[in-house]
Design an enzyme around this catalytic site. Structure first.
Site, PDB file in Angstrom:
ATOM      1  N   ARG A 149     -28.094 -21.159 -49.788  1.00  0.00           N
ATOM      2  CA  ARG A 149     -28.314 -19.877 -49.105  1.00  0.00           C
ATOM      3  C   ARG A 149     -28.800 -18.830 -50.103  1.00  0.00           C
ATOM      4  NH1 ARG A 149     -28.604 -20.231 -43.542  1.00  0.00           N
ATOM      5  NH2 ARG A 149     -26.701 -21.062 -42.674  1.00  0.00           N
ATOM      6  N   ARG A 181     -24.127 -26.047 -62.700  1.00  0.00           N
ATOM      7  CA  ARG A 181     -23.404 -26.632 -61.559  1.00  0.00           C
ATOM      8  C   ARG A 181     -24.161 -26.505 -60.242  1.00  0.00           C
ATOM      9  NH1 ARG A 181     -17.515 -27.404 -62.222  1.00  0.00           N
ATOM     10  NH2 ARG A 181     -17.186 -27.229 -64.441  1.00  0.00           N
ATOM     11  N   ARG A 205     -20.419  -9.761 -50.360  1.00  0.00           N
ATOM     12  CA  ARG A 205     -20.324 -11.151 -49.900  1.00  0.00           C
ATOM     13  C   ARG A 205     -21.020 -11.276 -48.555  1.00  0.00           C
ATOM     14  NH1 ARG A 205     -18.339 -15.890 -48.354  1.00  0.00           N
ATOM     15  NH2 ARG A 205     -16.850 -15.989 -46.647  1.00  0.00           N
ATOM     16  N   GLY A 244     -21.618 -18.073 -50.148  1.00  0.00           N
ATOM     17  CA  GLY A 244     -20.830 -19.183 -50.683  1.00  0.00           C
ATOM     18  C   GLY A 244     -21.730 -20.346 -51.098  1.00  0.00           C
ATOM     19  N   SER A 303     -19.594 -16.796 -43.709  1.00  0.00           N
ATOM     20  CA  SER A 303     -19.238 -17.095 -42.322  1.00  0.00           C
ATOM     21  C   SER A 303     -17.725 -17.031 -42.157  1.00  0.00           C
ATOM     22  CB  SER A 303     -19.760 -18.468 -41.915  1.00  0.00           C
ATOM     23  OG  SER A 303     -19.133 -19.458 -42.705  1.00  0.00           O
ATOM     24  N   ASP A 322     -17.623 -20.057 -35.923  1.00  0.00           N
ATOM     25  CA  ASP A 322     -16.815 -20.850 -34.993  1.00  0.00           C
ATOM     26  C   ASP A 322     -15.685 -19.973 -34.446  1.00  0.00           C
ATOM     27  OD1 ASP A 322     -16.268 -21.555 -37.966  1.00  0.00           O
ATOM     28  OD2 ASP A 322     -14.328 -21.825 -37.011  1.00  0.00           O
ATOM     29  N   ARG A 368     -26.932 -20.056 -36.043  1.00  0.00           N
ATOM     30  CA  ARG A 368     -26.409 -19.684 -37.367  1.00  0.00           C
ATOM     31  C   ARG A 368     -27.504 -19.039 -38.205  1.00  0.00           C
ATOM     32  NH1 ARG A 368     -23.300 -24.308 -37.036  1.00  0.00           N
ATOM     33  NH2 ARG A 368     -24.727 -25.600 -38.244  1.00  0.00           N
TER      34      ARG A 368
HETATM   35  N1  HPA Z   1     -11.605 -21.160 -41.481  1.00  0.00           N
HETATM   36  C1  HPA Z   1     -11.818 -20.781 -42.738  1.00  0.00           C
HETATM   37  N2  HPA Z   1     -12.987 -20.413 -43.186  1.00  0.00           N
HETATM   38  C2  HPA Z   1     -14.021 -20.403 -42.326  1.00  0.00           C
HETATM   39  C3  HPA Z   1     -13.863 -20.788 -41.010  1.00  0.00           C
HETATM   40  C4  HPA Z   1     -12.594 -21.178 -40.569  1.00  0.00           C
HETATM   41  O1  HPA Z   1     -12.399 -21.530 -39.401  1.00  0.00           O
HETATM   42  N3  HPA Z   1     -15.080 -20.694 -40.409  1.00  0.00           N
HETATM   43  C5  HPA Z   1     -15.945 -20.280 -41.342  1.00  0.00           C
HETATM   44  N4  HPA Z   1     -15.315 -20.089 -42.504  1.00  0.00           N
END
Ligand code: HPA
Length: 241
Positions: A24, A43, A87, A20, A90, A204, A217
Site C-alpha cells: 500500500r 525487510r 496512520r 500497515g 483498516s 469488516d 476496499r
Molecule cells: N480486528 C483487528 N484488526 C482489524 C480488523 C479486525 O476485525 N479488521 C481490520 N483490522
C-alpha cells in the site's frame, strides 16, 4: 540509517503516512505523490518520499500490530525527525450504525496491549489523537461528503479474538471499531512531542459479519488517502506541537 530503516539522513519528510501493508505504501507513492523516491526496502517494508502539492511527504509501511508499528514510528521520530504521523489503515466495525466502507477517525484508543501497561504502571494512559489533525481530517471528510465517524477505538493485540464478552462490553461503552496499531502510534507521538492521527476504513463488520469486496476496499482506501493528504496539506499542522 536506523536499525530497521535504511534511509540517509534527510531522506524522509517531516510528514509521514503510515499504511500497515508495504505494498500500500508503494501504491500511495505511485498513485498520489509526484517524483516519489524509494528510501527503504529493508525487510520489504517500503518507504518513499515525494511531493503532494507543495508539501514533501513520505509514506512508510509499518507491518501489523503494536510491536511492528512501534519500531517504525520510534525510528521515524527519534532518528529521522518526523513530526506528523498519519496512520492509514483498516478496522473492524463494532457498532451497528457504522457501515462497511465508512471512515473512522480515532479520537482515542483503548487497548488490550501489554505495552502501555508496562510503560505507565498503575495508570491507564489514554492515547489520544492530535486535535489539529483530527479537526482537519473531519473538516475534509465533511467537505468531500465522505461518511465519517469520530470516537474511541480498540487497539488489540489479537485479530482472532475468542473473548466475545469483552468485545461486547467495549461495544456497549461506545467503542467504534477494532484495529491493531493506533494506541502505540499515539503514545509514541506524545513521547516525542509530535502529532499523530489514525484514519481508518471499515473493512469488516463484527456485528453484522459483512465484509468488503476487493473493489470496495480500493475505493474507500483512496478516499482515506485523500483525507490524509488534505490533512497533511492543512497549514496549521506545521506549527510546533
Ligand atoms: N480486528 C483487528 N484488526 C482489524 C480488523 C479486525 O476485525 N479488521 C481490520 N483490522
Amino acid at each position: 540509517m536506523s536499525t530497521h530503516i535504511g534511509a540517509q539522513e534527510g531522506a524522509i519528510a517531516q510528514t509521514v503516512l503510515l499504511p500497515g501493508d508495504p505494498l500500500r505504501a508503494r501504491y500511495i507513492a505511485e498513485t498520489f505523490l509526484e517524483h516519489a523516491v524509494l528510501y527503504n526496502e529493508v525487510r520489504g517494508m517500503y518507504g518513499y518520499t515525494g511531493h503532494y502539492g507543495n508539501q514533501r511527504i513520505s509514506v512508510q509501511g509499518t507491518g501489523m500490530g503494536v510491536p511492528s508499528i512501534s519500531i517504525y514510528a520510534h525510528e521515524l521520530l527519534a532518528d529521522y525527525g518526523a513530526r506528523t504521523l498519519i496512520r492509514v489503515g483498516s478496522c473492524g466495525a463494532m457498532q451497528e450504525h457504522i457501515r462497511i466502507r465508512d471512515l473512522i477517525l480515532a479520537m482515542s484508543c483503548s487497548t488490550d496491549s501489554a505495552v502501555n501497561r508496562g510503560r505507565f504502571g498503575a495508570a491507564d494512559y489514554a492515547p489520544t489523537a492530535d486535535f489539529a489533525l483530527l479537526h482537519g481530517a473531519y473538516r475534509s471528510a465533511q467537505e468531500r461528503g465522505y461518511p465519517v465517524h469520530v470516537g474511541n477505538i480498540l487497539t488489540s493485540d489479537v485479530f482472532y479474538n475468542d473473548d466475545a464478552e469483552s468485545m461486547k462490553r467495549l461495544t456497549a461503552h461506545g467503542t467504534l471499531a477494532v484495529e491493531m496499531e493506533s494506541a502505540a502510534l499515539y503514545t509514541l507521538a506524545a513521547r516525542f512531542k509530535a502529532r499523530a492521527l489514525a484514519i481508518l476504513t471499515v473493512s469488516d463488520h463484527l456485528v453484522s459479519g459483512e465484509q468488503t469486496t476487493a473493489e470496495e476496499r480500493q475505493t474507500s482506501f483512496n478516499q482515506m488517502i485523500e483525507l490524509a493528504l488534505d490533512t497533511a496539506l492543512a497549514e496549521n499542522i506545521n506549527t510546533p506541537a
